[in-house]
Motif scaffolding. Structure first.
Motif, PDB file in Angstrom:
ATOM      1  N   GLN A 198      13.040 -32.159 -15.671  1.00 30.54           N
ATOM      2  CA  GLN A 198      14.463 -32.495 -15.534  1.00 30.54           C
ATOM      3  C   GLN A 198      14.885 -32.449 -14.070  1.00 30.54           C
ATOM      4  O   GLN A 198      15.611 -33.322 -13.588  1.00 30.54           O
ATOM      5  CB  GLN A 198      15.300 -31.528 -16.365  1.00 30.54           C
ATOM      6  CG  GLN A 198      16.783 -31.752 -16.248  1.00 30.54           C
ATOM      7  CD  GLN A 198      17.583 -30.660 -16.959  1.00 30.54           C
ATOM      8  OE1 GLN A 198      17.045 -29.739 -17.550  1.00 30.54           O
ATOM      9  NE2 GLN A 198      18.895 -30.771 -16.885  1.00 30.54           N
ATOM     10  N   ALA A 199      14.457 -31.416 -13.346  1.00 22.56           N
ATOM     11  CA  ALA A 199      14.818 -31.290 -11.929  1.00 22.56           C
ATOM     12  C   ALA A 199      14.218 -32.436 -11.117  1.00 22.56           C
ATOM     13  O   ALA A 199      14.889 -32.999 -10.249  1.00 22.56           O
ATOM     14  CB  ALA A 199      14.356 -29.939 -11.386  1.00 22.56           C
ATOM     15  N   ALA A 200      12.977 -32.784 -11.398  1.00 25.09           N
ATOM     16  CA  ALA A 200      12.330 -33.887 -10.675  1.00 25.09           C
ATOM     17  C   ALA A 200      13.105 -35.179 -10.883  1.00 25.09           C
ATOM     18  O   ALA A 200      13.377 -35.920  -9.934  1.00 25.09           O
ATOM     19  CB  ALA A 200      10.882 -34.042 -11.135  1.00 25.09           C
ATOM     20  N   LEU A 218      16.701 -34.974  -9.190  1.00 26.78           N
ATOM     21  CA  LEU A 218      16.686 -34.983  -7.727  1.00 26.78           C
ATOM     22  C   LEU A 218      15.877 -36.137  -7.136  1.00 26.78           C
ATOM     23  O   LEU A 218      15.747 -36.246  -5.920  1.00 26.78           O
ATOM     24  CB  LEU A 218      16.128 -33.651  -7.207  1.00 26.78           C
ATOM     25  CG  LEU A 218      16.950 -32.412  -7.572  1.00 26.78           C
ATOM     26  CD1 LEU A 218      16.212 -31.150  -7.182  1.00 26.78           C
ATOM     27  CD2 LEU A 218      18.321 -32.468  -6.914  1.00 26.78           C
ATOM     28  N   SER A 219      15.306 -36.966  -8.012  1.00 22.80           N
ATOM     29  CA  SER A 219      14.461 -38.095  -7.576  1.00 22.80           C
ATOM     30  C   SER A 219      13.333 -37.630  -6.655  1.00 22.80           C
ATOM     31  O   SER A 219      13.107 -38.169  -5.581  1.00 22.80           O
ATOM     32  CB  SER A 219      15.303 -39.172  -6.879  1.00 22.80           C
ATOM     33  OG  SER A 219      16.284 -39.664  -7.749  1.00 22.80           O
ATOM     34  N   ILE A 220      12.641 -36.580  -7.124  1.00 26.79           N
ATOM     35  CA  ILE A 220      11.486 -36.066  -6.385  1.00 26.79           C
ATOM     36  C   ILE A 220      10.276 -36.097  -7.299  1.00 26.79           C
ATOM     37  O   ILE A 220      10.400 -36.210  -8.522  1.00 26.79           O
ATOM     38  CB  ILE A 220      11.717 -34.623  -5.871  1.00 26.79           C
ATOM     39  CG1 ILE A 220      12.033 -33.664  -7.028  1.00 26.79           C
ATOM     40  CG2 ILE A 220      12.831 -34.595  -4.828  1.00 26.79           C
ATOM     41  CD1 ILE A 220      12.149 -32.193  -6.636  1.00 26.79           C
ATOM     42  N   LEU A 252      10.952 -30.087   0.224  1.00 30.30           N
ATOM     43  CA  LEU A 252      12.346 -30.433  -0.058  1.00 30.30           C
ATOM     44  C   LEU A 252      13.195 -30.287   1.194  1.00 30.30           C
ATOM     45  O   LEU A 252      12.940 -29.421   2.031  1.00 30.30           O
ATOM     46  CB  LEU A 252      12.907 -29.501  -1.136  1.00 30.30           C
ATOM     47  CG  LEU A 252      12.245 -29.576  -2.508  1.00 30.30           C
ATOM     48  CD1 LEU A 252      12.872 -28.550  -3.443  1.00 30.30           C
ATOM     49  CD2 LEU A 252      12.353 -30.960  -3.097  1.00 30.30           C
ATOM     50  N   ASP A 253      14.222 -31.133   1.309  1.00 30.55           N
ATOM     51  CA  ASP A 253      15.183 -30.915   2.391  1.00 30.55           C
ATOM     52  C   ASP A 253      16.207 -29.881   1.915  1.00 30.55           C
ATOM     53  O   ASP A 253      16.177 -29.443   0.765  1.00 30.55           O
ATOM     54  CB  ASP A 253      15.826 -32.233   2.843  1.00 30.55           C
ATOM     55  CG  ASP A 253      16.667 -32.921   1.770  1.00 30.55           C
ATOM     56  OD1 ASP A 253      17.270 -32.221   0.924  1.00 30.55           O
ATOM     57  OD2 ASP A 253      16.742 -34.161   1.789  1.00 30.55           O
ATOM     58  N   ARG A 285       7.645 -28.736  -9.335  1.00 27.73           N
ATOM     59  CA  ARG A 285       6.833 -27.636  -9.879  1.00 27.73           C
ATOM     60  C   ARG A 285       6.560 -26.579  -8.810  1.00 27.73           C
ATOM     61  O   ARG A 285       6.711 -25.381  -9.052  1.00 27.73           O
ATOM     62  CB  ARG A 285       5.537 -28.195 -10.453  1.00 27.73           C
ATOM     63  CG  ARG A 285       4.688 -27.168 -11.144  1.00 27.73           C
ATOM     64  CD  ARG A 285       3.495 -27.840 -11.857  1.00 27.73           C
ATOM     65  NE  ARG A 285       2.735 -26.849 -12.562  1.00 27.73           N
ATOM     66  CZ  ARG A 285       3.050 -26.359 -13.755  1.00 27.73           C
ATOM     67  NH1 ARG A 285       4.113 -26.792 -14.384  1.00 27.73           N
ATOM     68  NH2 ARG A 285       2.304 -25.445 -14.330  1.00 27.73           N
ATOM     69  N   SER A 286       6.171 -27.017  -7.621  1.00 27.97           N
ATOM     70  CA  SER A 286       5.888 -26.072  -6.534  1.00 27.97           C
ATOM     71  C   SER A 286       7.133 -25.296  -6.125  1.00 27.97           C
ATOM     72  O   SER A 286       7.090 -24.082  -5.927  1.00 27.97           O
ATOM     73  CB  SER A 286       5.327 -26.807  -5.310  1.00 27.97           C
ATOM     74  OG  SER A 286       4.071 -27.343  -5.581  1.00 27.97           O
ATOM     75  N   ALA A 287       8.245 -26.006  -5.988  1.00 22.10           N
ATOM     76  CA  ALA A 287       9.495 -25.360  -5.568  1.00 22.10           C
ATOM     77  C   ALA A 287       9.994 -24.387  -6.639  1.00 22.10           C
ATOM     78  O   ALA A 287      10.391 -23.256  -6.331  1.00 22.10           O
ATOM     79  CB  ALA A 287      10.557 -26.415  -5.268  1.00 22.10           C
ATOM     80  N   THR A 288       9.952 -24.809  -7.891  1.00 25.06           N
ATOM     81  CA  THR A 288      10.378 -23.946  -8.990  1.00 25.06           C
ATOM     82  C   THR A 288       9.491 -22.711  -9.072  1.00 25.06           C
ATOM     83  O   THR A 288       9.976 -21.578  -9.171  1.00 25.06           O
ATOM     84  CB  THR A 288      10.363 -24.717 -10.323  1.00 25.06           C
ATOM     85  OG1 THR A 288      11.253 -25.837 -10.222  1.00 25.06           O
ATOM     86  CG2 THR A 288      10.787 -23.832 -11.484  1.00 25.06           C
ATOM     87  N   GLY A 289       8.191 -22.933  -9.000  1.00 25.63           N
ATOM     88  CA  GLY A 289       7.251 -21.812  -9.043  1.00 25.63           C
ATOM     89  C   GLY A 289       7.447 -20.865  -7.881  1.00 25.63           C
ATOM     90  O   GLY A 289       7.382 -19.640  -8.040  1.00 25.63           O
TER      91      GLY A 289
END
Length: 122
Positions: free
Chosen positions: A10-12, A15-17, A82-83, A23-27
């Motif tokens: 959902q986040a991907a 945020l259009s990423i 991510l920015d 996954r990396s940022a969430t983790g």
């Protein structure tokens, strides 16, 4: 009960990423929370949201050990690609997701242990 993988997807999308970045940022954020909150408190979250513990462990390996303990949240998010705007939005989405799945009381306990992350909860 929502699992962490559904949040990552959902986040991907939102945020259009790339999903791997989400996954990396969430983790990384989860690993940071685990480092600051301790295993006992974090396990209560992991028990209520399937995949949380595994993703935090995966991030621990990918981001080089105690990255969550050493970096600020924004530095960690930037390390994943991510920015600042994307990182802030992802963190806000994650803590809202956690709050919706474990309740406000447990979320507050987590954020009491990691007060620098409180700003990401709306």
């Amino acid at each position: 009960m929502a699992d962490i993988q559904s949040f990552v997807q959902q986040a991907a999308q939102s945020l259009s990423i790339d999903e791997s970045v989400s996954r990396s940022a969430t983790g990384g954020l989860l690993e940071m929370v685990q480092q600051r909150a301790g295993d006992d408190l974090f396990s209560q979250v992991a028990d209520k949201i399937p995949g949380v513990g595994a993703l935090a462990s995966e991030a621990h390996s990918l981001l080089g050990g105690n990255a969550g303990a050493a970096l600020s949240a924004m530095a960690l998010l930037k390390q994943t690609g991510l920015d600042s705007d994307q990182g802030t939005k992802l963190a806000m989405m994650l803590f809202e997701f956690i709050k919706n799945n474990v309740g406000p009381e447990l979320t507050d306990q987590l954020l009491d242990k990691a007060p620098e992350l409180r700003k990401y909860l709306g």
